[in-house]
Design an enzyme around this catalytic site. Structure first.
Site, mmCIF file in Angstrom:
data_model
loop_
_atom_site.group_PDB
_atom_site.id
_atom_site.type_symbol
_atom_site.label_atom_id
_atom_site.label_comp_id
_atom_site.label_asym_id
_atom_site.label_seq_id
_atom_site.Cartn_x
_atom_site.Cartn_y
_atom_site.Cartn_z
ATOM 1 N N ASP A 1 57.916 -38.008 -99.062
ATOM 2 C CA ASP A 1 58.013 -36.691 -98.423
ATOM 3 C C ASP A 1 59.032 -35.851 -99.183
ATOM 4 O O ASP A 1 59.991 -36.395 -99.735
ATOM 5 C CB ASP A 1 58.443 -36.856 -96.956
ATOM 6 C CG ASP A 1 58.002 -35.693 -96.101
ATOM 7 O OD1 ASP A 1 57.123 -35.883 -95.235
ATOM 8 O OD2 ASP A 1 58.525 -34.563 -96.309
ATOM 9 N N LYS B 1 34.563 -35.886 -89.196
ATOM 10 C CA LYS B 1 35.824 -35.596 -88.503
ATOM 11 C C LYS B 1 35.720 -34.305 -87.682
ATOM 12 O O LYS B 1 36.055 -34.257 -86.495
ATOM 13 C CB LYS B 1 36.952 -35.505 -89.537
ATOM 14 C CG LYS B 1 38.257 -35.014 -88.990
ATOM 15 C CD LYS B 1 38.755 -35.906 -87.867
ATOM 16 C CE LYS B 1 39.792 -35.232 -87.045
ATOM 17 N NZ LYS B 1 41.103 -35.734 -87.184
ATOM 18 N N GLY C 1 40.710 -30.504 -66.801
ATOM 19 C CA GLY C 1 42.146 -30.285 -66.937
ATOM 20 C C GLY C 1 42.427 -28.806 -67.060
ATOM 21 O O GLY C 1 41.567 -27.973 -66.769
ATOM 22 N N GLY D 1 43.802 -28.424 -75.567
ATOM 23 C CA GLY D 1 44.780 -27.839 -76.482
ATOM 24 C C GLY D 1 45.202 -28.865 -77.503
ATOM 25 O O GLY D 1 44.438 -29.757 -77.867
ATOM 26 N N CYS E 1 45.009 -30.284 -82.776
ATOM 27 C CA CYS E 1 43.770 -30.606 -83.506
ATOM 28 C C CYS E 1 42.546 -29.840 -83.016
ATOM 29 O O CYS E 1 41.893 -29.151 -83.802
ATOM 30 C CB CYS E 1 43.506 -32.104 -83.404
ATOM 31 S SG CYS E 1 44.899 -33.084 -83.959
HETATM 32 C C1 UGA Z 1 42.205 -35.484 -80.961
HETATM 33 C C2 UGA Z 1 41.066 -36.522 -81.066
HETATM 34 O O1 UGA Z 1 40.845 -37.136 -79.799
HETATM 35 C C3 UGA Z 1 41.399 -37.594 -82.101
HETATM 36 O O2 UGA Z 1 40.295 -38.492 -82.241
HETATM 37 C C4 UGA Z 1 41.665 -36.891 -83.452
HETATM 38 O O3 UGA Z 1 41.996 -37.809 -84.459
HETATM 39 C C5 UGA Z 1 42.812 -35.927 -83.271
HETATM 40 O O4 UGA Z 1 42.446 -34.953 -82.265
HETATM 41 C C6 UGA Z 1 43.042 -35.242 -84.600
HETATM 42 O O5 UGA Z 1 42.176 -34.478 -85.047
HETATM 43 O O6 UGA Z 1 44.001 -35.583 -85.292
HETATM 44 P P1 UGA Z 1 44.573 -35.358 -79.715
HETATM 45 O O7 UGA Z 1 44.583 -33.911 -80.107
HETATM 46 O O8 UGA Z 1 45.796 -36.165 -79.957
HETATM 47 O O9 UGA Z 1 43.359 -36.146 -80.469
HETATM 48 O O10 UGA Z 1 44.320 -35.402 -78.161
HETATM 49 P P2 UGA Z 1 43.140 -35.817 -77.161
HETATM 50 O O11 UGA Z 1 43.560 -37.001 -76.398
HETATM 51 O O12 UGA Z 1 41.839 -35.875 -77.821
HETATM 52 O O13 UGA Z 1 43.161 -34.556 -76.172
HETATM 53 C C7 UGA Z 1 42.809 -33.249 -76.620
HETATM 54 C C8 UGA Z 1 42.842 -32.275 -75.463
HETATM 55 O O14 UGA Z 1 41.818 -32.586 -74.507
HETATM 56 C C9 UGA Z 1 44.145 -32.288 -74.676
HETATM 57 O O15 UGA Z 1 44.469 -30.962 -74.326
HETATM 58 C C10 UGA Z 1 43.804 -33.134 -73.447
HETATM 59 O O16 UGA Z 1 44.610 -32.890 -72.341
HETATM 60 C C11 UGA Z 1 42.367 -32.718 -73.209
HETATM 61 N N1 UGA Z 1 41.577 -33.697 -72.427
HETATM 62 C C12 UGA Z 1 41.252 -34.904 -72.970
HETATM 63 C C13 UGA Z 1 41.128 -33.351 -71.171
HETATM 64 O O17 UGA Z 1 41.407 -32.245 -70.656
HETATM 65 N N2 UGA Z 1 40.350 -34.246 -70.480
HETATM 66 C C14 UGA Z 1 39.996 -35.452 -71.000
HETATM 67 O O18 UGA Z 1 39.239 -36.216 -70.317
HETATM 68 C C15 UGA Z 1 40.473 -35.790 -72.279
#
Ligand code: UGA
Length: 424
Positions: free
Chosen positions: A33, A201, A250, A254, A257
């Site tokens: 880094d 992806k 929810g 957000g 990603c």
């Molecule tokens: C997401 C993807 O799930 C990963 O597979 C991916 O690698 C990652 O983006 C990335 O591109 O690096 P992440 O952003 O950490 O992961 O979070 P998630 O758990 O997917 O949640 C995303 C959003 O959806 C959050 O705001 C969460 O609160 C919401 N969510 C998720 C819901 O409102 N309901 C659900 O049932 C699941």
């Protein structure tokens, strides 16, 4: 045959997780880094980000001698596999900015060992592999796309228990070397061309975001016409073609990603003059959902928002992380603040500077509040002392945007719980 040595360029969220996990799998890993302070911190065994299990892996890796961090580009000359885990922040058009990636490649291209595989790991715009190959301009170095599917808050688990490992390359041998790095781990292996790997992806994130927009719309329909969204999602999730995960309504999706990747995919389509109304609508629907949430808050506060007092539990974009990038909680707080509504917020880990709200203990935040809004599904909130909440709130009302509080248990303390799409 000795195990390939790994260099991870960029020790942000993705890079650090990969470096620690590959070391855990017995590989010799160097994390590179440009940020000296960060490298010092990491070398002392401290993670700059909150991610369950990461500190332990970091310490174990450093102690075993398999993991080290450096600012020296010399590390590029000895690695068999070089993972590029660099940020690609969105430009105003929504298109990801790949200039950091380009600078890194230009900087290291001469030093790379002959036969090395250069792997893009962080999400990169479609077609980046071609750009990287051109910037590299080395016939003896092979390009591989190996996208990550790590969720913040469970990144270590996701790395060690992948559903699939996607490896895209035009060079079969390089693809096999990268695939072999995951030999001890479960999940399907998908070998394809680099562009398809990049698209997998984007497609995964855009599909999941669309699924959530759809589920949040179901919750809004239930709020309007009746019905219980939990019964509805259970009813559809039992169909294996739909699948039962990612069906919880929810406050809107957000994080760092989904918003970036869905916008990135839509921007790419626009630049090719391609209409992609489903993807565009997923974003629009999410915006509508934020409006719906504010309408619900207005309704349950029961008086003008100006001068009202709202307690908000949760600042991070979801539980298990301190990340507040594109956090729905911040969006809600901003909208409330714009109407001169006072917000007091609490989060077990996340912190935000500025004067959008006062941040304090979760129970203190409830003092004399007109409404408690639960924006993030932390266990601390799920297991809250409802007697204390009832004693502190000005009006005994909770808007549970994550559906984590039992309305029966709350009713025992005289509290009314409203949850998106659920009858009360
Ligand atoms: C997401 C993807 O799930 C990963 O597979 C991916 O690698 C990652 O983006 C990335 O591109 O690096 P992440 O952003 O950490 O992961 O979070 P998630 O758990 O997917 O949640 C995303 C959003 O959806 C959050 O705001 C969460 O609160 C919401 N969510 C998720 C819901 O409102 N309901 C659900 O049932 C699941």
């Amino acid at each position: 045959m000795s195990k390939p040595s790994i260099l991870v360029v960029g020790t942000g969220y993705v890079g650090l997780t990969c470096a620690a996990c590959f070391a855990n799998q017995g590989f010799k890993v160097t994390g590179l880094d440009i940020d000296e302070a960060k490298v010092d911190l990491l070398s002392s065994g401290t993670s700059p980000i909150f991610e369950p299990g990461l500190d332990e892996l970091l310490t174990a890796g450093l102690e075993s001698g398999l993991l080290e961090f450096t600012t020296s580009s010399e590390a590029a000359s000895t690695a068999d596999v070089v993972f590029l885990c660099l940020p690609t922040p969105p430009l105003p058009t929504g298109t990801p900015d790949i200039s950091i990636l380009r600078s890194a490649i230009v900087q290291y291209r001469e030093s790379l060992k002959s036969g090395a595989a250069v792997v893009t790991k962080s999400t990169v715009p479609l077609g980046t592999s071609k750009d990287v190959a051109a910037w590299l301009d080395r016939d003896d170095v092979h390009l591989v796309s190996n996208p990550e599917f790590l969720r913040e808050g469970s990144a270590i688990h996701d790395f060690l228990n992948p559903d699939r490992v996607v490896v895209g390359s035009l060079n079969h041998d390089a693809a096999l070397v990268v695939q072999s790095l995951y030999d001890g781990l479960p999940g399907e292996r998908i070998l394809c061309d680099p562009l398809s790997a990049e698209l997998i992806k984007y497609a995964a994130n855009a599909f999941l975001a669309t699924k959530l927009s759809f589920v949040n719309e179901l919750a809004r329909i239930c709020d309007e016409v009746g019905g219980d969204v939990d019964a509805v999602t259970h009813g559809i999730g039992t169909d294996h073609r739909i699948a039962d995960s990612f069906l919880t309504p929810g406050p809107g999706w957000g994080g760092s990603c989904f918003p970036k990747d869905v916008a990135g995919l839509a921007a790419l389509a626009r630049s090719s003059r391609l209409r992609v109304p489903v993807i565009e609508s997923a974003v629009e629907s999410n915006r509508d959902h934020f409006d719906h949430v504010i309408t619900q808050i207005r309704k349950h506060v029961g008086k003008p928002l100006q001068g009202a007092n709202v307690a908000m539990w949760g600042i991070a974009f979801k539980a298990g992380t301190d990340d507040t990038r594109s956090s729905p909680a911040l969006d809600i707080a901003e909208r409330l603040a714009a109407e001169q509504c006072q917000v007091r917020a609490a989060d077990p880990v996340a912190k935000v500077d500025g004067n959008l709200f006062t941040q304090m203990d979760m129970y203190d935040a409830c003092d004399a509040a007109d409404l408690l809004v639960i924006a993030t599904e932390w266990n601390e909130f799920r297991d809250a002392d409802l007697a204390q909440v009832a004693a502190r709130l000005g009006q005994p009302t909770i808007l549970d945007l994550r559906g984590i509080i039992s309305s029966e248990a709350a009713a025992e303390h005289g509290l009314t719980v409203h949850a998106l799409g659920r009858p009360h």
